[in-house]
Structures are given as C-alpha cells and as structure tokens.
Motif scaffolding. Structure first.
Motif, mmCIF file in Angstrom:
data_model
loop_
_atom_site.group_PDB
_atom_site.id
_atom_site.type_symbol
_atom_site.label_atom_id
_atom_site.label_comp_id
_atom_site.label_asym_id
_atom_site.label_seq_id
_atom_site.Cartn_x
_atom_site.Cartn_y
_atom_site.Cartn_z
ATOM 1 N N GLN A 18 49.275 47.335 26.876
ATOM 2 C CA GLN A 18 49.537 46.253 27.823
ATOM 3 C C GLN A 18 50.795 45.479 27.406
ATOM 4 O O GLN A 18 50.999 45.193 26.228
ATOM 5 C CB GLN A 18 48.343 45.302 27.883
ATOM 6 N N LYS A 19 51.635 45.120 28.364
ATOM 7 C CA LYS A 19 52.865 44.373 28.092
ATOM 8 C C LYS A 19 52.764 43.006 28.768
ATOM 9 O O LYS A 19 52.630 42.922 29.990
ATOM 10 C CB LYS A 19 54.080 45.153 28.593
ATOM 11 N N ASP A 71 64.303 38.017 35.265
ATOM 12 C CA ASP A 71 64.565 39.386 35.700
ATOM 13 C C ASP A 71 64.052 40.381 34.666
ATOM 14 O O ASP A 71 63.463 41.408 35.014
ATOM 15 C CB ASP A 71 66.060 39.593 35.928
ATOM 16 N N PHE A 72 64.246 40.073 33.400
ATOM 17 C CA PHE A 72 63.762 40.913 32.301
ATOM 18 C C PHE A 72 62.237 41.015 32.347
ATOM 19 O O PHE A 72 61.660 42.103 32.262
ATOM 20 C CB PHE A 72 64.228 40.312 30.974
ATOM 21 N N LEU A 73 61.570 39.883 32.513
ATOM 22 C CA LEU A 73 60.108 39.871 32.597
ATOM 23 C C LEU A 73 59.618 40.636 33.823
ATOM 24 O O LEU A 73 58.633 41.380 33.750
ATOM 25 C CB LEU A 73 59.596 38.425 32.634
ATOM 26 N N GLN A 125 53.387 43.422 32.675
ATOM 27 C CA GLN A 125 52.339 43.526 33.702
ATOM 28 C C GLN A 125 51.427 42.305 33.701
ATOM 29 O O GLN A 125 50.428 42.253 34.407
ATOM 30 C CB GLN A 125 51.472 44.769 33.476
ATOM 31 N N GLY A 126 51.782 41.326 32.872
ATOM 32 C CA GLY A 126 50.980 40.111 32.807
ATOM 33 C C GLY A 126 51.795 38.973 32.221
ATOM 34 O O GLY A 126 52.723 39.194 31.445
ATOM 35 N N HIS A 139 47.001 30.336 29.942
ATOM 36 C CA HIS A 139 46.517 30.783 31.246
ATOM 37 C C HIS A 139 47.127 32.147 31.544
ATOM 38 O O HIS A 139 48.358 32.285 31.585
ATOM 39 C CB HIS A 139 46.891 29.780 32.332
ATOM 40 N N TYR A 140 46.291 33.145 31.804
ATOM 41 C CA TYR A 140 46.786 34.504 32.028
ATOM 42 C C TYR A 140 46.879 34.794 33.529
ATOM 43 O O TYR A 140 45.968 34.488 34.299
ATOM 44 C CB TYR A 140 45.870 35.541 31.375
ATOM 45 N N TYR A 141 48.003 35.401 33.923
ATOM 46 C CA TYR A 141 48.234 35.793 35.312
ATOM 47 C C TYR A 141 48.578 37.281 35.332
ATOM 48 O O TYR A 141 49.454 37.732 34.588
ATOM 49 C CB TYR A 141 49.388 35.001 35.924
ATOM 50 N N SER A 142 47.930 38.028 36.183
ATOM 51 C CA SER A 142 48.204 39.457 36.300
ATOM 52 C C SER A 142 49.489 39.685 37.089
ATOM 53 O O SER A 142 49.761 38.997 38.068
ATOM 54 C CB SER A 142 47.035 40.161 36.992
ATOM 55 N N GLY A 143 50.288 40.664 36.658
ATOM 56 C CA GLY A 143 51.530 40.989 37.358
ATOM 57 C C GLY A 143 52.751 40.506 36.597
ATOM 58 O O GLY A 143 52.640 39.939 35.505
ATOM 59 N N ASN A 144 53.935 40.716 37.181
ATOM 60 C CA ASN A 144 55.174 40.309 36.520
ATOM 61 C C ASN A 144 55.458 38.828 36.788
ATOM 62 O O ASN A 144 54.597 38.102 37.304
ATOM 63 C CB ASN A 144 56.338 41.200 36.955
ATOM 64 N N PHE A 145 56.677 38.380 36.477
ATOM 65 C CA PHE A 145 56.967 36.953 36.620
ATOM 66 C C PHE A 145 56.972 36.519 38.084
ATOM 67 O O PHE A 145 56.523 35.416 38.408
ATOM 68 C CB PHE A 145 58.306 36.609 35.962
#
Length: 646
Positions: free
Chosen positions: A28-29, A207-209, A214-215, A225-231
């Motif tokens: 996971q990244k 842009d890098f993120l 993926q989170g 606080h964790y959010y699924s997906g990119n920035f």
C-alpha cells in the motif's frame, strides 16, 4: 502490516498525537500530509523507534525491512556508485567479507562469500545502482566522483538513491521531491509505481501524490484521518465534509467570484489571454475543492504594482561559467511587463545561475544585463532563509523594512502568513524551515515588488501554504519568474517558459505540456542527427572497408541488445499515446455538435468530459514515460560509446 494504534506523542509540552491510529498493508502507498509542525517527521521517527511513545503502540512485522533516507552521509569518502550500492546492506556486508577474505588469502571464506553474493543476486547491484543514479540525473562521469565533491542538493539525491537501493518492505520518504527537477520527479514517480513494498511518504506536492499514492493520511487536531484514493480524491472527500458547514459556503462563493471577476477582466485582452486561461483552470478546480481552500489558515496577496516599466529586463549575449566551465553562453532574453515565466531544465543546467545573474548576485563574464529604472525585485531563494537573523523575531525583521510600518501594522501583516502574536515575538532560531520560508515570503510581499523571482519556493512549505502562494501568485499583476519542481504550481501560474539547456536559454510560449512536447521534439532531432552522422561515417572511403563494416555491425548488434528492453517499452508507450490521441480526436468531433450542449444531453456531455479528462491524463503520463525512456536510451548509448574508447 504497519499498525499504529492509539498513539500519543508530545514534543515538550506540545501534544502532537492523541490516541491516533493508522494501518498500512503490504504494497500500500500512502501520502502523509498536514501543516508544518503537526508531527509528520516525528511519526517517522516513532516508527523507527527513535522517539518514545507516551501511549499506544506501533507494531511492524518482524520480517519487514524498513527503508529510509539517512540524515547525514555515512561515509563521504566513498564514490557515488559505491555509496548507493552499499544501500543494499546484504551486498555491503558480503563486499566487506570478500575484501577481508582476499586480505587474509582465505580461499574457503572467499568461495563462501562469492556463493552467498550469487545467491542474493549481488552481482546485479552495481547495475541497479547505475540505473537509479541515471534516473535521478547523475551522468556516467559522476559515478566515480567522491561524495564530498557534490553540492548539498546533489548529496540529497545520493541519499535518496541509497534509500531506494535498500531491500525493503516498507519505504519511509520525507519530501522525496525536494531538490529534484521535473524530469527526475517524473522518473521517481515511475520507480515508485513499480516498487512492490509499502510506502509512507511525506509530501506537499499534490501532482506527485496524485500519481503515486492510493491513500492519504491527514494529520489534524492530533489525529490521523485516512482517506482512500489519491490527493484529488482526498480533496473531494474533504470538500463533501466541509460543505456541510454553512459558514464556509459564503467564503467559498467569495473566492470563486474573485476568480471569475479576474477572468472576465483579462480574457478580452489578447496580451492576457493565456493568464485568463490559467485562471479558468484554477476556477474549475476551485469549484471542486473550494471548501477545503476556505479552511486554509493562510491567505495573503501581493500588492498591485503601482507601475511596471516595459521591458523590465534585457539580457544581451551573456556568458558565465565557473572555473573555466561554461554554464551559459550567448544568453539573450527580454522580460516584458506582466510576463509569467517558468524556468525549466534539469538540475545543473544553469537555472539558478541565470537567476543570480538577474538579481545581481554574480556578474556576467561577457555581455550585459539591463534592469529598467523603477523595477523592484522580490527575490526568494533557499539560501536567503539562512540569511535571516536567528536572534531576531518576525516582528523585528518586518520593522527593518521601513520606518513607516508600525508595530501593530507589522503584527497584522504577519497574521496573514499564519504568525500569531506570540510567534511574531519569537526568535527565528526556533522556527522550522516552513516557518522561515513563510517569513521570507512575507518580507518579499511587504516590499511591493513589481517583479517576483522565486527559486524553488515550495521546499519546506506545507500544502496549505503552497495553496495560499499559488492563489497569491495567480492574482499578482506584476512580472514573475519561477523555478520549481512542483508541477501543479508551475502549470497554474506560468504562461511561458525559458528552457535552460546545454548552455543555451530558449524562449518559447505555452504551458507545461508545450515544454514536454518541445523536449520530445528536441530528442527526436538529436536522434536523427546522430543517425545522419553514422551514415556519413559509413560512406567515408577507407582502405579496409570490409573490416570496418564488420566492426560496426558487431557494435550495432551489441548496442541493439543493450537497448532492446527500452525500445520495447517505448513501442508500448507510443501505442498508448496513439490510442489516447485517437480517442481524444473522436471526442473533439463529438463536442463540435451544438446539440450536445442542450439541456436534455447534459448527462452525455458530462460523460464525454470525464472521458476527455481521462484520455488527457493517460496521454500526459505516457508522454512523461516516453521522455524518461528516451533519456535512458541516450544514457545507455552514451555509456556504450564511451566504453568503446576506454
């Protein structure tokens, strides 16, 4: 998995985390974001057992190896290649065993060490290290240079290369794009995408993120606080949460109306058409994430310049170099009032040198630089942070800028940059890099420049400050020259580019995609020139032409074998580019139908626009990948050619 459970950490009396939790699974990244000072780096140290926990626990699987960037260069006497190779600890240990066995002339120990080296594929390590160094911008000639001979920025790259060389299951990266140019960032993105382990990275480069993670783990109010997906997904989710707070809605509308007014004011002027277009893009983005922006604690703006000479700067046939090494040759440029220049080129090409010439820190060895009367320059560079008076407070720094500024005016002004009354009286020596950068920006803004020159302004800045700087620069009416590895910032504020390359400075207009297209075209032309030279060489009359043909055929065969994987990958990327472009052409044809914009076709139009955005993203990523592969091919070809003359 990495499990952070119920963790509490304090820095002195200041609470950084209170009952904070986060889990990261194999492969996971995750991007770790938050304002400067919230504890991102401290969390890394806690994972490495370098700082104690006040409560909770952090557990890492016993068989996991953690890769990280070391704070200091461990052995500065090593050459660059050996330093990076020794990032693989197993390889380094076996190299030491082999050397020791050779010194003792212990045949059995030597055999065992070589067998072990073969078992871990250790003989492939130098080649992998060379690939890493090439991707990060090092030349073949750099490989055998001692670490001491590299500047601080290049030593940062070496430490990053060594970290990537580690055999790891979890990679901890703290602002990995700092000190990289756009080309090296593009390479690092591809490397991280192919990395099989888990990644936790601190970054303020959206842009890098967007392209890597993926989170998103957002540190706020001592929680994670964790959010699924990119920035981009994080901003959408945060927007949905914050839009529920009615108080923010009015502020959002004000910000959007401000941008709309700017666009309407400039789009009718041909000279400002590109600037207006960049604001259109900003507005489109703001409509999605305006509520997130509304919570930004930082909001500042540059004063409108009272007057702007035109032209502002003329550079005529300028030469400059260090120690008989030419950096710039016959550079000739004109900066007009209101120009917004992105200065691009790989690190070491001369971007910072050009800026130092413009601000008068160094003098040209030939030619001249003419600064028009009335030009006031606001100059930001990393070395200026070191020039701040550490024993002085932000308020004292502000009061030195002019007698007309009062104590209260200075405090109010500093408040726009996030400095509380208490912080405005605190000595700068205790400040973080981000806080020093904010103070330097505040001092520049207060001096009302009509020309702003920024050399990597986003290093040390958190996401909120970057966004505030982005908005301020978009609204700035004066001229602008900026060097940055932050692709998002560069794309949103620059209307044209100066490309510093091989001692030359080329002026051309367009956005960041235009720059990449220019790079592709230049590389293709270079290839064609090389092929023509080879054909001329083959046509030259020689006594033993048959032998020469045989030698050249053998060399081509060896080179073809060396380049085969790169060329194969390039063909795949070219097919992706052709497919994406073909789909875009079809979509553009559909969008020419006026009926598509009628109310009953709204859903169809929305779907087409989504597909268009997806195709454009694929095309952009493919172009960057093609560029990276082309540079790898050039590097391999040059290395092969050099080996023929050794």
């Amino acid at each position: 998995m990495l499990a952070i459970h119920g963790v509490s950490i304090r820095a002195g009396v200041k609470p950084l985390f209170e009952n904070a939790s986060l889990s990261i699974h194999p492969g996971q990244k995750v991007g770790l974001i938050g304002q400067n000072g919230v504890g991102k780096t401290t969390l890394f140290k806690a994972i490495m057992n370098e700082v104690p926990l006040d409560a909770g626990q952090i557990s890492v699987p016993a068989n996991w190896l953690i890769g990280y960037v070391e704070q200091e260069v461990s052995d500065s006497k090593l050459c660059a290649l050996d330093y990076v190779c020794f990032g693989d600890s197993q390889y380094a240990e076996l190299e030491a065993k082999i050397k020791h066995a050779e010194q003792l002339d212990d045949h059995d120990a030597l055999v065992r060490a070589h067998d072990e080296m073969d078992r871990i594929s250790g003989y492939e390590v130098p080649q992998k290290a060379q690939q890493l160094l090439a991707g990060l911008g090092f030349s073949v000639q750099d490989l055998n240079k001692s670490i001491q001979s590299f500047s601080g920025g290049w030593q940062v790259r070496l430490k990053l290369a060594k970290a990537l060389m580690q055999r790891s299951d979890l990679l901890l990266l703290d602002e990995p794009t700092n000190h990289l140019d756009i080309e090296a960032v593009a390479w690092l993105i591809q490397w991280l995408k192919s990395y099989q382990g888990a990644v936790l990275m601190i970054s303020h480069d959206r842009d890098f993120l967007d392209q890597v993670v993926q989170g998103i783990a957002h540190i706020q109010h001592q929680k994670i606080h964790y959010y699924s997906g990119n920035f981009a997904a994080f901003e959408r989710q945060r927007n949905e949460q914050l839009m529920q707070q009615h108080a923010l809605h009015e502020k959002q509308k004000q910000q959007m109306q401000h941008l709309k007014t700017f666009i309407e004011r400039f789009k009718a002027k041909a000279s400002k058409a590109k600037q207006a277009q960049s604001r259109v893009k900003a507005l489109e983005r703001m409509e999605q994430v305006a509520a997130v922006q509304a919570t930004n604690p930082f909001h500042f703006e540059f004063f409108e310049p009272k007057h702007q000479p035109d032209p502002m700067v003329k550079v005529e046939n300028v030469d400059f170099g260090y120690d008989d090494k030419p950096i710039l040759q016959q550079a000739s440029l004109v900066l007009r009032a209101g120009d917004r220049i992105g200065l691009v080129g790989v690190n070491g090409s001369g971007k910072t040198t050009l800026i130092k010439l413009l601000v008068g820190e160094v003098e040209p060895q030939a030619g001249k630089i003419q600064i028009s009367k009335g030009v006031t320059v606001g100059y930001f560079a990393q070395h200026q942070l070191e020039a701040l008076q550490l024993e002085h407070s932000p308020l004292q720094h502000m009061l030195t800028l002019g007698e007309e500024v009062s104590d209260q005016q200075a405090r109010d002004f500093l408040g726009q940059f996030g400095f509380t009354n208490e912080q405005s009286l605190t000595p700068v020596a205790t400040f973080s890099g981000g806080e020093k950068a904010r103070l330097a920006l505040a001092m520049i803004v207060y001096q009302r420049p009509n020309l702003v020159i920024l050399d990597e302004p986003t290093n040390h800045l958190d996401m909120e400050t970057r966004d505030a700087l982005d908005m301020a620069l978009q609204e700035f009416g004066g001229a602008l020259i900026v060097v940055t590895h932050d692709k998002h910032l560069l794309a949103s504020i620059a209307d044209q580019f100066w490309w510093v390359h091989e001692g030359k400075v080329t002026l051309y207009h367009g956005d960041l995609e235009s720059y990449l297209q220019t790079r592709l075209k230049t590389l293709k032309q270079s290839q064609e020139t090389q092929k023509q030279a080879e054909r001329l060489e083959m046509d030259r009359p020689v006594q033993n032409k048959k032998q020469l043909r045989q030698q050249n055929a053998q060399r081509r065969k060896q080179l073809d074998q060396l380049l085969k994987p790169h060329l194969s990958a390039m063909k795949k990327v070219e097919k992706q580019m052709e497919k994406a472009q073909s789909e875009l052409d079809q979509l553009h044809e559909l969008m020419e139908d006026s009926a598509l914009y009628e109310a009953e076709n709204k859903s169809k139009l929305t779907e087409i626009l989504k597909t268009q955005a997806s195709c454009e993203k694929v095309l952009e990523e493919s172009e960057l990948e093609w560029l990276e592969l082309q540079e790898q091919i050039e590097l391999c070809t040059q290395s092969f050619e050099d080996s023929q003359f050794d």
